[in-house]
Design an enzyme around this catalytic site. Structure first.
Site, PDB file in Angstrom:
ATOM      1  N   HIS A   1      15.965   2.091  14.932  1.00  0.00           N
ATOM      2  CA  HIS A   1      17.044   1.294  13.400  1.00  0.00           C
ATOM      3  C   HIS A   1      17.761   2.251  12.549  1.00  0.00           C
ATOM      4  O   HIS A   1      18.810   2.802  12.001  1.00  0.00           O
ATOM      5  CB  HIS A   1      16.089   0.305  12.678  1.00  0.00           C
ATOM      6  N   ASN A   2      16.307   3.853  12.082  1.00  0.00           N
ATOM      7  CA  ASN A   2      16.891   4.342  10.980  1.00  0.00           C
ATOM      8  C   ASN A   2      17.713   5.836  12.177  1.00  0.00           C
ATOM      9  O   ASN A   2      18.262   6.423  11.014  1.00  0.00           O
ATOM     10  CB  ASN A   2      15.190   5.522  11.307  1.00  0.00           C
TER      11      ASN A   2
ATOM     12  N   GLU B   1      21.382   4.187  11.568  1.00  0.00           N
ATOM     13  CA  GLU B   1      21.782   4.129  10.027  1.00  0.00           C
ATOM     14  C   GLU B   1      21.964   5.974   9.811  1.00  0.00           C
ATOM     15  O   GLU B   1      22.997   6.012   9.206  1.00  0.00           O
ATOM     16  CB  GLU B   1      20.191   4.034   9.841  1.00  0.00           C
TER      17      GLU B   1
ATOM     18  N   SER C   1      12.342  -1.762   6.435  1.00  0.00           N
ATOM     19  CA  SER C   1      13.020  -1.216   6.331  1.00  0.00           C
ATOM     20  C   SER C   1      14.159  -2.375   4.975  1.00  0.00           C
ATOM     21  O   SER C   1      13.960  -3.425   4.681  1.00  0.00           O
ATOM     22  CB  SER C   1      14.553  -1.638   7.016  1.00  0.00           C
TER      23      SER C   1
ATOM     24  N   LYS D   1      11.988   0.433  14.508  1.00  0.00           N
ATOM     25  CA  LYS D   1      11.968   0.807  13.366  1.00  0.00           C
ATOM     26  C   LYS D   1      12.661   2.282  13.292  1.00  0.00           C
ATOM     27  O   LYS D   1      13.962   2.607  13.094  1.00  0.00           O
ATOM     28  CB  LYS D   1      11.049   0.618  12.192  1.00  0.00           C
TER      29      LYS D   1
HETATM   30  P1  NBP Z   1       4.781   8.120  -0.591  1.00  0.00           P
HETATM   31  O1  NBP Z   1       5.268   8.005   0.805  1.00  0.00           O
HETATM   32  O2  NBP Z   1       5.847   8.597  -1.700  1.00  0.00           O
HETATM   33  O3  NBP Z   1       2.748   8.332  -0.235  1.00  0.00           O
HETATM   34  C1  NBP Z   1       2.713   7.773  -1.209  1.00  0.00           C
HETATM   35  C2  NBP Z   1       0.985   6.868  -1.377  1.00  0.00           C
HETATM   36  O4  NBP Z   1       0.548   7.822  -0.859  1.00  0.00           O
HETATM   37  C3  NBP Z   1       0.140   6.961  -2.978  1.00  0.00           C
HETATM   38  O5  NBP Z   1      -0.263   5.587  -2.688  1.00  0.00           O
HETATM   39  C4  NBP Z   1      -1.193   7.962  -2.336  1.00  0.00           C
HETATM   40  O6  NBP Z   1      -2.221   7.556  -2.999  1.00  0.00           O
HETATM   41  C5  NBP Z   1      -1.148   7.723  -0.678  1.00  0.00           C
HETATM   42  N1  NBP Z   1      -2.223   8.252  -0.281  1.00  0.00           N
HETATM   43  C6  NBP Z   1      -1.773   9.932   0.151  1.00  0.00           C
HETATM   44 BR1  NBP Z   1      -0.048  10.667  -0.250  1.00  0.00          BR
HETATM   45  N2  NBP Z   1      -2.683  10.058   1.140  1.00  0.00           N
HETATM   46  C7  NBP Z   1      -3.610   9.572   0.574  1.00  0.00           C
HETATM   47  C8  NBP Z   1      -5.203   9.535   1.852  1.00  0.00           C
HETATM   48  N3  NBP Z   1      -4.949  10.730   2.286  1.00  0.00           N
HETATM   49  N4  NBP Z   1      -5.603   7.852   1.505  1.00  0.00           N
HETATM   50  C9  NBP Z   1      -4.729   6.841   0.912  1.00  0.00           C
HETATM   51  N5  NBP Z   1      -4.113   7.416   0.064  1.00  0.00           N
HETATM   52  C10 NBP Z   1      -3.343   8.291   0.659  1.00  0.00           C
HETATM   53  O7  NBP Z   1       5.164   6.815  -0.817  1.00  0.00           O
HETATM   54  P2  NBP Z   1       6.520   5.262  -0.240  1.00  0.00           P
HETATM   55  O8  NBP Z   1       7.201   6.336  -1.179  1.00  0.00           O
HETATM   56  O9  NBP Z   1       5.880   3.869  -0.997  1.00  0.00           O
HETATM   57  O10 NBP Z   1       6.201   5.504   1.032  1.00  0.00           O
HETATM   58  C11 NBP Z   1       4.888   3.858   1.473  1.00  0.00           C
HETATM   59  C12 NBP Z   1       5.077   3.729   3.147  1.00  0.00           C
HETATM   60  O11 NBP Z   1       6.401   3.948   3.011  1.00  0.00           O
HETATM   61  C13 NBP Z   1       5.671   5.461   3.980  1.00  0.00           C
HETATM   62  O12 NBP Z   1       5.735   5.509   4.894  1.00  0.00           O
HETATM   63  C14 NBP Z   1       7.367   5.585   3.822  1.00  0.00           C
HETATM   64  O13 NBP Z   1       7.382   6.439   4.324  1.00  0.00           O
HETATM   65  C15 NBP Z   1       7.851   4.585   4.192  1.00  0.00           C
HETATM   66  N6  NBP Z   1       8.666   3.975   3.678  1.00  0.00           N
HETATM   67  C16 NBP Z   1       9.196   4.272   2.663  1.00  0.00           C
HETATM   68  C17 NBP Z   1      10.475   3.586   2.369  1.00  0.00           C
HETATM   69  C18 NBP Z   1      11.578   3.959   1.267  1.00  0.00           C
HETATM   70  O14 NBP Z   1      12.757   4.138   0.899  1.00  0.00           O
HETATM   71  N7  NBP Z   1      10.697   4.759   0.625  1.00  0.00           N
HETATM   72  C19 NBP Z   1      11.368   2.747   3.226  1.00  0.00           C
HETATM   73  C20 NBP Z   1      10.960   2.239   4.218  1.00  0.00           C
HETATM   74  C21 NBP Z   1       9.621   3.038   4.111  1.00  0.00           C
HETATM   75  P3  NBP Z   1      -2.101   8.716  -4.229  1.00  0.00           P
HETATM   76  O15 NBP Z   1      -1.241   7.968  -5.254  1.00  0.00           O
HETATM   77  O16 NBP Z   1      -3.480   8.541  -4.641  1.00  0.00           O
HETATM   78  O17 NBP Z   1      -1.863   9.919  -3.838  1.00  0.00           O
END
Ligand code: NBP
Length: 498
Positions: free
Chosen positions: A205-206, A209, A148, A202
C-alpha cells in the site's frame, strides 16, 4: 491504588498498583499515532488501557484527553496488562524495530495463553513473520496490523490491515472494525491473512502511495513548466480532476497544497519548499521485496528512485547548468494548453493504473510465496476509505477482482482495458512532449514502457538469452520445439540439446 475507568483530568497520574480488568483494549505507546488510536477506541465506547514507556507522556495524555472517554492509565506494563479484559488485547504503537521487540517481550512476559499482542506500527513483514512464530510458541497470539491514514485517520477512522491467526480476529476484529473508516457501511478493515500478511499488504500500500504521489508530481511538473501554468491555476485543474476518474484523497490534497500561499512572502508555498523528498523506508521495502519475488514494480521503483534523486542535492547542484540539454522544444502554446492538460490527465490516469496493477501483482506474488491465500478484492475494498491512497477507482479494482479473481493483470480487466484505449494516445504524446521539452517523467515513461513490454509480440529477451548462452552456456529455449539448447559458440557453432 486502583484506577477506575474514565480517570479524570484532575488526577492524571497513572496507577502504581494493579488495576481491575475493565479495558477491552490497551494501547502501548502514546506518541501521535498511539494517542489518536486510543482516543478513537474510546470515542467508540470502549474502555482503553494506556501505557507509555515514559510515564510523563501517559500523564500528559490523561491531562489532555482523560475526560473525553474511558481510559485506564498505567505506569507499569504489569498494571497495564492487569487492566485488560480476557482475552487481553494490547496494541503496540511504538517506533518500529527494537522498540517493538522490547515491548513485545515485556507484554509476553506479563500475559497468559490466549492473549493477543497486536503490532500496529510499520513493521517489516519478515519481522512480523518471525515475531508471530516466537509468540505462538509461547501460547499467545500475535497480530501484525498495518494501519494507514496518518494521524487524522488514526483518530477518525483508518484503514486497518490485520494479519495473524484467523482465530484472533474473532475477538479482535469487531474492535478494530469499530474504529476503522467505513465506505458504504463496509468497514475498511478485514482479516488479511496469516502471520506477516497484514504488514506485507500495508507495505505494498505504501509503495503504491509513493507511485501515486510521483505521478501526481509529474503531472504538476508538466503543467507548471511544460505549459507554464501557475500553482493556483494548477490547483484549479486538480480540483476539477477530483470530480472524475481521478477522484482521490491525494488529488484532493494536491489542490490544497498548490493553492497555499506563504503569508510572509505572498508566494505560492510550493515554490518555497525545498524540492528534496524524504522517505521513511516502506517504499524501499516494497521494491526490495518485489526484487526478491521477481515482480516488476517499475512505477513504485521509479518513484522511490525519484525521491532519492531529488535528495541528491550536491550531485544535482553540480549537474545543473553543466549537463547539456540538447535542442529543447518550447513550452506549450496558450492555445494548445487545454488539450495538453487533458493529455496530462490521461497520462496520469494510465500511469496510475500501471502502478496499481503492479502493486496487486506483488501482493499476489507474496501471497503465493508465503501461502497466504490473499484475495485482492479485499485489499481494494478496504483501501477505499481511511488510507492515504483512498480513491474512487478502487471500487473498479474491487469489481475487477470480484468478477475474475484469477485476472492475469488488472490492466486486462475489461473495464480498465477499455479505459486504456481512451488513454494510450495521450499517454504517448505526453511522454514524447516531456522528453522533447526536457522534463523528467520517470513513472509516466517507465509505465508506458512496461505497458508496451506487456503487449509486445517479441521482446529482446531472445537476444539476451543468446548472449547468456554465448558467454555462460546458460542455454535457451526454442519457439519451435521443447527442451533446453546450447550453441557451441567457441566450437563449430552447431546446436546441442542440453
Ligand atoms: P514514533 O514512531 O515516533 O515512536 C514513539 C513511541 O515509541 C513513543 O511512545 C516512545 O516511547 C516509544 N518507544 C520507543 Br521510540 N522505543 C521504545 C522502547 N524501547 N520501548 C517502549 N516504547 C518505545 O510514534 P508514532 O509516529 O506515533 O508512530 C507509531 C508507529 O505507527 C510507528 O511504528 C509508525 O511507523 C507507525 N505509523 C505511523 C504513521 C504516522 O503517520 N506517523 C502512520 C502509520 C503508521 P517514549 O515516549 O518513552 O519515548
Amino acid at each position: 491504588m486502583t484506577k477506575t475507568p474514565a480517570a479524570s483530568a484532575a488526577d492524571p497520574s497513572p496507577s502504581a498498583t494493579t488495576n481491575e480488568a475493565t479495558a477491552q483494549i490497551g494501547v502501548v505507546g502514546l506518541a501521535v499515532m498511539g494517542s489518536n488510536i486510543a482516543r478513537n477506541f474510546a470515542n467508540h465506547g470502549h474502555t482503553v488501557a494506556v501505557y507509555n514507556r515514559t510515564t510523563a507522556k501517559t500523564e500528559k495524555f490523561m491531562a489532555d484527553f482523560g475526560q473525553t472517554g474511558s481510559f485506564v492509565p498505567a505506569e507499569t506494563i504489569q498494571d497495564f496488562v492487569a487492566s485488560l479484559e480476557r482475552p487481553r488485547r494490547a496494541l503496540i504503537m511504538v517506533q518500529a524495530g527494537a522498540g517493538t521487540d522490547a515491548v513485545i517481550n515485556q507484554l509476553a512476559d506479563a500475559m497468559e495463553p490466549g492473549d493477543i499482542i497486536i503490532d500496529g506500527g510499520n513493521a517489516l513483514y519478515t519481522d512480523t513473520i518471525r515475531r508471530e512464530t516466537d509468540i505462538r510458541a509461547r501460547g499467545l497470539h500475535f497480530v501484525g496490523a498495518g494501519i494507514s491514514g496518518g494521524e487524522e485517520g488514526a483518530l477518525n477512522g483508518p484503514a486497518i490491515m490485520p494479519g495473524g491467526p484467523a482465530e484472533s480476529y474473532e475477538s479482535l476484529g469487531p474492535l478494530l472494525e469499530s474504529i476503522s473508516a467505513k465506505v458504504d457501511g463496509t468497514p475498511c478493515c478485514t482479516h488479511i491473512g496469516p502471520d506477516g500478511a497484514g504488514h506485507f499488504v500495508k507495505m505494498v500500500h505504501n509503495g503504491i502511495e509513493y507511485a501515486d504521489m510521483q505521478v501526481i508530481g509529474e503531472a504538476y511538473q508538466l503543467l507548471r513548466y511544460g505549459a507554464g501554468m501557475s500553482p493556483a491555476d494548477i490547483a484549479a485543474v486538480f480540483r476539477e480532476w477530483n470530480k472524475g476518474d481521478l477522484e482521490s484523497y491525494l488529488v484532493e490534497i494536491t489542490a490544497e497544497v498548490l493553492a497555499q500561499v506563504d503569508a510572509d512572502t505572498n508566494t505560492p508555498l510550493v515554490d518555497l519548499i525545498v524540492d528534496a523528498a524524504g522517505q521513511k523506508g516502506t517504499g524501499r521495502w516494497t521494491v526490495k521485496a518485489a526484487l526478491d519475488l521477481g515482480v516488476p514494480v517499475t512505477g513504485i521503483g521509479e518513484a522511490v528512485f525519484a525521491r532519492a534523486l531529488s535528495s541528491a542535492t550536491s550531485q544535482r547542484q553540480a549537474a545543473q547548468g553543466q549537463l547539456p540539454s540538447g535542442q529543447l522544444s518550447p513550452a506549450v502554446a496558450p492555445e494548445d494548453r487545454e488539450a495538453f492538460v487533458e493529455d496530462v490527465r490521461r497520462a496520469l490516469y494510465a500511469s496510475k493504473l500501471v502502478a496499481y496493477a503492479q502493486g496487486f501483482d506483488e501482493i499476489l506474488a507474496g501471497s503465493a510465496e508465503y501461502g497466504w491465500d490473499l484475495d485482492p478484492k479485499d485489499m481494494a475494498t478496504i483501501w477505499r476509505g481511511g488510507c492515504i491512497i483512498r480513491a474512487k477507482f478502487l471500487n473498479r479494482i474491487a469489481e475487477a477482482y470480484q468478477a475474475n479473481p484469477k485476472l492475469e493483470s488488472l490492466l486486462l480487466d475489461p473495464y480498465f482495458n477499455s479505459e486504456l484505449e481512451g488513454l494510450v494516445d495521450s499517454w504517448r504524446r505526453i511522454v514524447v512532449a516531456a522528453t522533447q521539452q526536457g522534463h523528467p517523467v520517470p513513472v509516466f515513461s517507465s509505465s508506458l514502457s512496461y505497458y508496451d513490454s506487456l503487449r509486445a509480440q517479441r521482446l529482446p529477451a531472445a537476444l539476451i538469452q543468446g548472449q547468456r548462452d554465448y558467454f555462460g552456456a546458460h542455454t535457451y529455449g526454442r519457439v519451435d520445439r521443447p527442451g533446453a539448447f546450447h550453441t557451441l559458440w567457441s566450437g563449430d557453432r552447431t546446436e546441442v540439446e542440453a
